[in-house]
Write a protein that holds these residues in place. Structure first.
Motif, PDB file in Angstrom:
ATOM      1  N   MET A  63       0.844  -1.183   0.000  1.00 14.13           N
ATOM      2  CA  MET A  63       0.000   0.000   0.000  1.00 14.13           C
ATOM      3  C   MET A  63       0.890   1.248   0.000  1.00 14.13           C
ATOM      4  N   ILE A  64       0.642   2.161  -0.915  1.00 13.61           N
ATOM      5  CA  ILE A  64       1.414   3.398  -1.003  1.00 13.61           C
ATOM      6  C   ILE A  64       0.856   4.401  -0.003  1.00 13.61           C
ATOM      7  N   PRO A  65       1.715   4.984   0.851  1.00 14.96           N
ATOM      8  CA  PRO A  65       1.221   5.974   1.816  1.00 14.96           C
ATOM      9  C   PRO A  65       0.488   7.121   1.127  1.00 14.96           C
ATOM     10  N   THR A  66      -0.567   7.623   1.768  1.00  7.28           N
ATOM     11  CA  THR A  66      -1.367   8.697   1.191  1.00  7.28           C
ATOM     12  C   THR A  66      -0.515   9.906   0.843  1.00  7.28           C
ATOM     13  N   SER A  67       0.480  10.193   1.673  1.00  6.41           N
ATOM     14  CA  SER A  67       1.321  11.373   1.460  1.00  6.41           C
ATOM     15  C   SER A  67       2.128  11.288   0.173  1.00  6.41           C
ATOM     16  N   THR A  68       2.298  10.090  -0.382  1.00  3.50           N
ATOM     17  CA  THR A  68       3.098   9.959  -1.602  1.00  3.50           C
ATOM     18  C   THR A  68       2.253   9.627  -2.824  1.00  3.50           C
ATOM     19  N   GLN A  69       0.970   9.423  -2.667  1.00  2.48           N
ATOM     20  CA  GLN A  69       0.149   9.029  -3.801  1.00  2.48           C
ATOM     21  C   GLN A  69       0.177  10.072  -4.916  1.00  2.48           C
ATOM     22  N   HIS A  70       0.057  11.350  -4.548  1.00  2.00           N
ATOM     23  CA  HIS A  70       0.060  12.372  -5.593  1.00  2.00           C
ATOM     24  C   HIS A  70       1.437  12.508  -6.225  1.00  2.00           C
ATOM     25  N   VAL A  71       2.499  12.200  -5.476  1.00  2.00           N
ATOM     26  CA  VAL A  71       3.853  12.238  -6.035  1.00  2.00           C
ATOM     27  C   VAL A  71       3.980  11.171  -7.109  1.00  2.00           C
ATOM     28  N   ILE A  72       3.503   9.973  -6.792  1.00  2.00           N
ATOM     29  CA  ILE A  72       3.575   8.892  -7.758  1.00  2.00           C
ATOM     30  C   ILE A  72       2.741   9.215  -8.993  1.00  2.00           C
ATOM     31  N   ALA A  73       1.590   9.821  -8.795  1.00  3.77           N
ATOM     32  CA  ALA A  73       0.730  10.158  -9.922  1.00  3.77           C
ATOM     33  C   ALA A  73       1.413  11.142 -10.872  1.00  3.77           C
ATOM     34  N   GLN A  74       2.320  11.976 -10.339  1.00  7.09           N
ATOM     35  CA  GLN A  74       3.010  12.968 -11.153  1.00  7.09           C
ATOM     36  C   GLN A  74       4.370  12.480 -11.637  1.00  7.09           C
ATOM     37  N   SER A  75       4.732  11.269 -11.256  1.00  4.76           N
ATOM     38  CA  SER A  75       6.069  10.773 -11.537  1.00  4.76           C
ATOM     39  C   SER A  75       6.064   9.807 -12.714  1.00  4.76           C
ATOM     40  N   ASP A  76       7.226   9.568 -13.228  1.00  9.55           N
ATOM     41  CA  ASP A  76       7.382   8.589 -14.285  1.00  9.55           C
ATOM     42  C   ASP A  76       8.747   7.936 -14.139  1.00  9.55           C
ATOM     43  N   PHE A  77       8.995   6.937 -14.945  1.00 12.11           N
ATOM     44  CA  PHE A  77      10.291   6.280 -14.845  1.00 12.11           C
ATOM     45  C   PHE A  77      10.742   5.869 -16.231  1.00 12.11           C
ATOM     46  N   TYR A  78      12.020   5.628 -16.356  1.00  8.83           N
ATOM     47  CA  TYR A  78      12.516   5.030 -17.583  1.00  8.83           C
ATOM     48  C   TYR A  78      13.587   4.019 -17.220  1.00  8.83           C
ATOM     49  N   LEU A  79      13.791   3.088 -18.091  1.00  8.67           N
ATOM     50  CA  LEU A  79      14.774   2.032 -17.885  1.00  8.67           C
ATOM     51  C   LEU A  79      15.921   2.256 -18.848  1.00  8.67           C
ATOM     52  N   GLU A  80      17.091   2.447 -18.303  1.00  8.75           N
ATOM     53  CA  GLU A  80      18.247   2.632 -19.176  1.00  8.75           C
ATOM     54  C   GLU A  80      18.621   1.294 -19.805  1.00  8.75           C
ATOM     55  N   PRO A  81      18.944   1.290 -21.080  1.00 10.04           N
ATOM     56  CA  PRO A  81      19.245   0.033 -21.758  1.00 10.04           C
ATOM     57  C   PRO A  81      20.608  -0.553 -21.390  1.00 10.04           C
ATOM     58  N   GLU A  82      21.480   0.256 -20.828  1.00 12.52           N
ATOM     59  CA  GLU A  82      22.828  -0.221 -20.529  1.00 12.52           C
ATOM     60  C   GLU A  82      22.851  -1.058 -19.257  1.00 12.52           C
ATOM     61  N   LEU A  83      23.750  -2.027 -19.212  1.00 11.75           N
ATOM     62  CA  LEU A  83      23.893  -2.873 -18.041  1.00 11.75           C
ATOM     63  C   LEU A  83      24.787  -2.194 -17.010  1.00 11.75           C
ATOM     64  N   PHE A  84      24.429  -2.367 -15.737  1.00 11.23           N
ATOM     65  CA  PHE A  84      25.200  -1.776 -14.657  1.00 11.23           C
ATOM     66  C   PHE A  84      25.723  -2.855 -13.727  1.00 11.23           C
ATOM     67  N   TYR A  85      26.833  -2.569 -13.068  1.00  8.86           N
ATOM     68  CA  TYR A  85      27.472  -3.495 -12.148  1.00  8.86           C
ATOM     69  C   TYR A  85      27.703  -2.807 -10.813  1.00  8.86           C
ATOM     70  N   VAL A  86      27.642  -3.574  -9.738  1.00  6.17           N
ATOM     71  CA  VAL A  86      27.977  -3.058  -8.416  1.00  6.17           C
ATOM     72  C   VAL A  86      29.435  -3.396  -8.155  1.00  6.17           C
ATOM     73  N   ALA A  87      30.204  -2.426  -7.691  1.00  5.95           N
ATOM     74  CA  ALA A  87      31.619  -2.661  -7.420  1.00  5.95           C
ATOM     75  C   ALA A  87      32.054  -1.894  -6.188  1.00  5.95           C
ATOM     76  N   GLN A  88      33.002  -2.447  -5.440  1.00  2.00           N
ATOM     77  CA  GLN A  88      33.640  -1.735  -4.346  1.00  2.00           C
ATOM     78  C   GLN A  88      34.999  -1.278  -4.849  1.00  2.00           C
ATOM     79  N   VAL A  89      35.309  -0.016  -4.651  1.00  6.16           N
ATOM     80  CA  VAL A  89      36.549   0.532  -5.177  1.00  6.16           C
ATOM     81  C   VAL A  89      37.312   1.260  -4.079  1.00  6.16           C
ATOM     82  N   SER A  90      38.634   1.338  -4.245  1.00  7.70           N
ATOM     83  CA  SER A  90      39.452   2.047  -3.277  1.00  7.70           C
ATOM     84  C   SER A  90      39.691   3.485  -3.706  1.00  7.70           C
TER      85      SER A  90
END
Length: 137
Positions: free
Chosen positions: A1-28
């Protein structure tokens, strides 16, 4: 369940999926900041999510073997970003998705393993997002 306080935010929001692959790495150290997205940092190491090409420019300590896809969700109101991310995180976790989240206040970044990309897309659509084409870098 989405909290009421964020429902209007979600209604105004959108998303996109980047086609490139990503990796998680730990670096020094990070030689070229433009090639990575910072997730978290402490005194000992930095964790980044980067592309395969970006790994060549990082002094990598360890990397996971999973490919990650990136969803960028535009948060309509930065004051609701915490609740916004909590709602998304809860929904995705309940759906059994592995995720990484980070917020830049103007937009929220959600990473899911490549094999779960279709499931994550469907879930976000069910939550009321609409999908856009990837925005060029």
């Amino acid at each position: 369940m989405i909290p009421t306080s964020t429902q209007h935010v979600i209604a105004q929001s959108d998303f996109y999926l980047e086609p490139e692959l990503f990796y998680v790495a730990q670096v020094s150290k990070v030689n070229t900041p433009g090639l990575h997205r910072l997730v978290c940092q402490d005194e000992k190491e930095t964790t980044v999510i980067t592309t395969e090409a970006g790994l060549a420019d990082l002094d990598v300590i360890a990397r996971n073997k999973e490919h990650w896809n990136l969803f960028v969700i535009n948060c309509a109101n930065p004051f609701y970003c915490v609740g916004f991310l909590t709602a998304i995180s809860t929904a995705m976790t309940n759906a059994g998705l592995d995720i990484l989240l980070t917020s830049t206040f103007s937009r929220d970044l959600v990473f899911v393993p490549q094999q779960h990309s279709a499931q994550a897309t469907e879930l976000l659509l069910q939550l009321g997002f609409r999908q856009q084409q990837a925005i060029p870098a």
